[in-house]
Design a protein around this motif. Sequence first.
Motif, PDB file in Angstrom:
ATOM      1  N   PRO A 119       0.837  -1.207   0.000  1.00 27.90           N
ATOM      2  CA  PRO A 119       0.000   0.000   0.000  1.00 27.90           C
ATOM      3  C   PRO A 119       0.874   1.260   0.000  1.00 27.90           C
TER       4      PRO A 119
ATOM      5  N   GLU B 230       3.554   2.699   2.800  1.00 27.47           N
ATOM      6  CA  GLU B 230       3.958   1.637   3.721  1.00 27.47           C
ATOM      7  C   GLU B 230       5.340   1.099   3.327  1.00 27.47           C
TER       8      GLU B 230
ATOM      9  N   ASP C 276      -1.101  -3.212   6.980  1.00 28.71           N
ATOM     10  CA  ASP C 276      -2.221  -2.876   6.116  1.00 28.71           C
ATOM     11  C   ASP C 276      -2.879  -1.593   6.637  1.00 28.71           C
TER      12      ASP C 276
ATOM     13  N   TRP D  25      -4.021  -4.235  10.038  1.00 28.27           N
ATOM     14  CA  TRP D  25      -3.517  -5.598  10.079  1.00 28.27           C
ATOM     15  C   TRP D  25      -2.046  -5.608   9.706  1.00 28.27           C
TER      16      TRP D  25
END
Length: 172
Positions: free
Chosen positions: A136, A139, A153, A157
């Motif tokens: 993502p 990240e 995530d 997560w």
Amino acid sequence: AQVSGNRILTSAEINSALGVSGQPIFTLTPSELETRLRLNYPELASVYVTATLPNLLSVQVIERKPVIRWEQGGGYTWVAEDGVAFRPRGEMEGLISVAAESAPPVIGSGTDPLSPTPFISVEMVQALQGLAWHVPPGEVILYNEAFGFGWNDPRGWRAYFGTTASDVELKM
């Protein structure tokens, strides 16, 4: 020496490692100079030195291209496609960033005594290259010895995908 092929290392660094300034050209042994450079700079994949009269020393190098920025223990290193790590020289755009919680597994040395032992396996490099497209935005890829590569995530997560490249799409 006249240096060509270098992009990461400067000609001054290469000349400093050679240490031939002021020496007669006929006393220089190109193979010894090649060995000296490869042992001093892991970022050099290959070196070719020629000495010609009256006083020309030429050095042609092929440098490893960094693809990964491996961060661990408050520092970082660059890693090439063959898994060899070397000292970073500034910042470079486009590298895959990895924040490691632990050191990667130890890799056995190769067959070439002048090539440095890889920091990570080629398979791990390929896994990172395959995962990088799925991370993502914003990240960083995480590395954990027990779980492999993953990231946080946006929904909170933490997802891990192992260290192999063969089934990245299936895992996604």
